[in-house]
Design a protein around this motif. Structure first.
Motif, PDB file in Angstrom:
ATOM      1  N   SER A 319     -59.876 -18.950 115.839  1.00  0.00           N
ATOM      2  CA  SER A 319     -59.634 -19.739 114.960  1.00  0.00           C
ATOM      3  C   SER A 319     -61.217 -20.951 114.980  1.00  0.00           C
ATOM      4  N   PHE A 320     -60.748 -21.309 115.354  1.00  0.00           N
ATOM      5  CA  PHE A 320     -61.661 -22.576 115.782  1.00  0.00           C
ATOM      6  C   PHE A 320     -63.870 -22.003 115.940  1.00  0.00           C
ATOM      7  N   GLU A 322     -63.925 -19.098 115.499  1.00  0.00           N
ATOM      8  CA  GLU A 322     -64.640 -18.762 113.299  1.00  0.00           C
ATOM      9  C   GLU A 322     -64.872 -20.015 112.324  1.00  0.00           C
ATOM     10  N   LEU A 323     -64.346 -20.779 112.927  1.00  0.00           N
ATOM     11  CA  LEU A 323     -64.623 -22.436 112.367  1.00  0.00           C
ATOM     12  C   LEU A 323     -66.283 -23.231 112.972  1.00  0.00           C
ATOM     13  N   ASP A 326     -68.434 -21.040 110.838  1.00  0.00           N
ATOM     14  CA  ASP A 326     -68.559 -20.799 109.757  1.00  0.00           C
ATOM     15  C   ASP A 326     -69.187 -22.094 108.518  1.00  0.00           C
ATOM     16  N   VAL A 370     -63.619 -30.087 115.525  1.00  0.00           N
ATOM     17  CA  VAL A 370     -64.053 -30.329 113.723  1.00  0.00           C
ATOM     18  C   VAL A 370     -64.437 -31.574 113.619  1.00  0.00           C
ATOM     19  N   LEU A 373     -66.376 -31.884 110.063  1.00  0.00           N
ATOM     20  CA  LEU A 373     -67.252 -31.047 110.204  1.00  0.00           C
ATOM     21  C   LEU A 373     -67.004 -31.322 108.517  1.00  0.00           C
ATOM     22  N   THR A 386     -63.656 -32.981 105.179  1.00  0.00           N
ATOM     23  CA  THR A 386     -63.183 -32.720 106.468  1.00  0.00           C
ATOM     24  C   THR A 386     -61.498 -32.804 106.121  1.00  0.00           C
ATOM     25  N   LEU A 390     -59.271 -28.737 106.753  1.00  0.00           N
ATOM     26  CA  LEU A 390     -58.641 -29.086 107.624  1.00  0.00           C
ATOM     27  C   LEU A 390     -57.606 -28.693 107.165  1.00  0.00           C
ATOM     28  N   ARG A 393     -57.062 -25.123 104.623  1.00  0.00           N
ATOM     29  CA  ARG A 393     -57.127 -24.061 105.358  1.00  0.00           C
ATOM     30  C   ARG A 393     -56.852 -23.684 106.000  1.00  0.00           C
ATOM     31  N   ILE A 395     -55.198 -22.233 109.200  1.00  0.00           N
ATOM     32  CA  ILE A 395     -55.874 -21.869 110.533  1.00  0.00           C
ATOM     33  C   ILE A 395     -55.213 -20.849 111.320  1.00  0.00           C
ATOM     34  N   ARG A 403     -52.125 -28.158 111.802  1.00  0.00           N
ATOM     35  CA  ARG A 403     -52.786 -28.363 110.846  1.00  0.00           C
ATOM     36  C   ARG A 403     -53.208 -29.734 110.290  1.00  0.00           C
TER      37      ARG A 403
END
Length: 511
Positions: A319-320, A322-323, A326, A370, A373, A386, A390, A393, A395, A403
């Protein structure tokens, strides 16, 4: 190369759904279109288990409309799967042929084992639950799996779902208490047939529309402030309250309940009884919703096979990653700032400052990964972006509270802004937890100042504690003036959190 688009059509006993995915540069599938049609195919299954002409016509009409949608995309692949009602239909081969003739879709009828497996695969690839039981109640069947250490141990498909339970036990639109008791007794007897199910004392992971609706009702009743339903956690008293609350409502009022789909109002209570009875039978520790289900499981199988594996080794890391892709995260900058943050963290922990513990290290690492971010969207309002991104979204692998913690420390700007973000959730944390999050956030903010020019000039950090003063010696292999300026400007946040004066001295690193 253009983006790859994929489509999956899921023909269930209650609904038929088309989902379009795009494959992201990270390799993951992102849902971009979701079209649902209520078919209630189960009602068209005759006593001899043939799907009658009216039912076939309903299905074909829906699939023809879906074909118009899929024709607007250049699709890399279309998958069309069917579950319980088509599986149980004696004339399924004729239905398959008719579907391909009219729509061009090649329909694959999933076996009971395949349907259960895909649900399990979606759960272990999108949550951090390592031991658990999955339950996916559809219109005509209920799939249950038991997994340990993320490996499937047992699976079973019961030949009843929300619609069939209603047909078997409920005379009107809404069941009476007596009818609900009959459903409960029936379910208890069914669950008793599985020797591997009782008293497992693990989380129960719900999949599918009925589970999602139950969670949405719970969130609405609680005025839940966070967005998203994936990995939302409930307990037995929550489920019992919702069930008893809905039982008091007329069908007309039931159709207007916030969070409950109008087309599911007549079958939600039998479905809730499945979740509640199973929870009690398993002696579950909690109920967790997985928004990812059969359709996602089909794609996870394809995606993991591309890498020669059956599941992602670590859901949170995926997941991180992917972040990072992105939001174009600078890996070198993150790595340097994280190392500095961990050095400071360990020094504070060993000196007994800030009430931080070793168990907080993973949270600090995730927040560091992140941090800021939102700069990707706008540097001036980076903190706000940010936090919002977070906190709201999904995760995969992080439950909602985890989260939120990551969002609070990764967006840290000042004590005042922190309090502002925390306000809707302040009752979620005790005083000590709030203070710890503030400390970790201000620690990250300072750590990033030590690499403000992204040159990775800091080679070592040493910390000394003398009564009310904290002395930090920083050793650099290049000119440090920009970093020193940012550190002096921002150290006040950590000073306030620790209630100590911080003195920072920069030195030339001599190897």
């Amino acid at each position: 190369m253009g983006k790859e688009h994929y489509a999956i059509i899921d023909i269930g006993s209650n609904t038929v759904r088309l989902v379009i995915y795009v494959r992201e540069k990270s390799g993951r599938f992102k849902e971009i279109e979701n079209v649902k049609a209520v078919a209630r195919l189960r009602y068209y299954l005759e006593e001899d288990n043939t799907l009658n002409t009216d039912g076939i016509d309903v299905l074909l009409k829906i699939l023809k409309s879906f074909k118009e949608v899929t024709d607007t995309y250049d699709l890399h692949q279309i998958i069309c799967v069917a579950t319980a009602t088509i599986r149980q239909a004696e004339n399924q081969h004729a239905i398959i042929a008719r579907v391909e003739e009219v729509s061009g879709f090649r329909m694959q009828v999933l076996s009971e084992e395949e349907e259960a497996y895909y649900g399990y695969l979606a759960v272990v690839n999108s949550t951090s639950v390592s031991d658990g039981i999955t339950v996916d109640i559809g219109g005509g069947s209920t799939e249950i799996t038991y997994f340990q250490d993320r490996n499937i141990m047992h699976s079973h498909s019961f030949p009843f779902g929300a619609i069939t339970l209603k047909q078997m036990f409920v005379k009107r639109d809404v069941p009476t208490e007596k009818e609900m008791y009959k459903i409960k007794t029936f379910l208890h007897d069914q669950f008793e047939t599985l020797t591997w199910l009782k008293g497992k004392n693990v989380p129960l992971v719900g999949i599918g529309g009925s589970a999602r609706n139950m969670v949405q009702v719970d969130q609405a009743l609680k005025n839940y402030p966070l967005a998203g339903v994936h990995q939302y956690r409930m307990y037995e008293n929550d489920m019992a309250f919702i069930k008893n609350y809905l039982l008091t409502l007329s069908f007309k009022k039931l159709q207007k309940v916030e969070g409950l789909s109008k087309d599911r109002a007549d079958i939600i209570l039998p479905a809730l009884e499945v979740f509640h009875s199973l929870y009690e039978h398993v002696e579950s520790t909690s109920f967790i919703l997985s928004r990812k289900g059969l359709r996602d499981g089909v794609f996870y199988e394809q995606l993991t096979q591309d890498f020669g594996i059956s599941m992602f080794p670590n859901v949170i890391e995926e997941s991180f990653t992917e972040l990072a892709m992105d939001f174009d995260i600078d890996y070198k900058h993150v790595h340097q700032a994280t190392n500095i943050a961990l050095q400071l963290f360990e020094e504070l922990r060993q000196h007994g400052v800030g009430h931080v513990m070793k168990s907080d290290m993973n949270l600090l690492k995730r927040g560091a990964y992140v941090f800021n971010l939102g700069e990707y969207i706008d540097s001036e309002s980076s903190s706000q972006h940010t936090f919002y991104l977070l906190a709201n979204r999904t995760i995969d692998g992080l439950v909602h509270l985890e989260r939120l913690k990551v969002a609070l420390i990764a967006s840290y700007k000042s004590k005042q802004i922190f309090k502002q973000y925390l306000e809707p959730y302040k009752h979620w944390f005790v005083k000590e937890e709030k203070h710890k999050l503030k400390t970790l956030g201000s620690l990250l903010k300072l750590a990033y100042c030590f690499d403000s020019t992204r040159r990775s000039i800091v080679k070592d950090i040493q910390v000394e504690l003398e009564e009310e003063d904290l002395y930090i010696d920083v050793y650099c292999d290049q000119e440090w003036m920009p970093e020193e300026y940012q550190v002096e400007k921002q150290k006040k946040h950590l000073e306030k959190a620790l209630k100590k004066n911080i003195s920072v001295q920069f030195h030339l690193f001599r190897g």
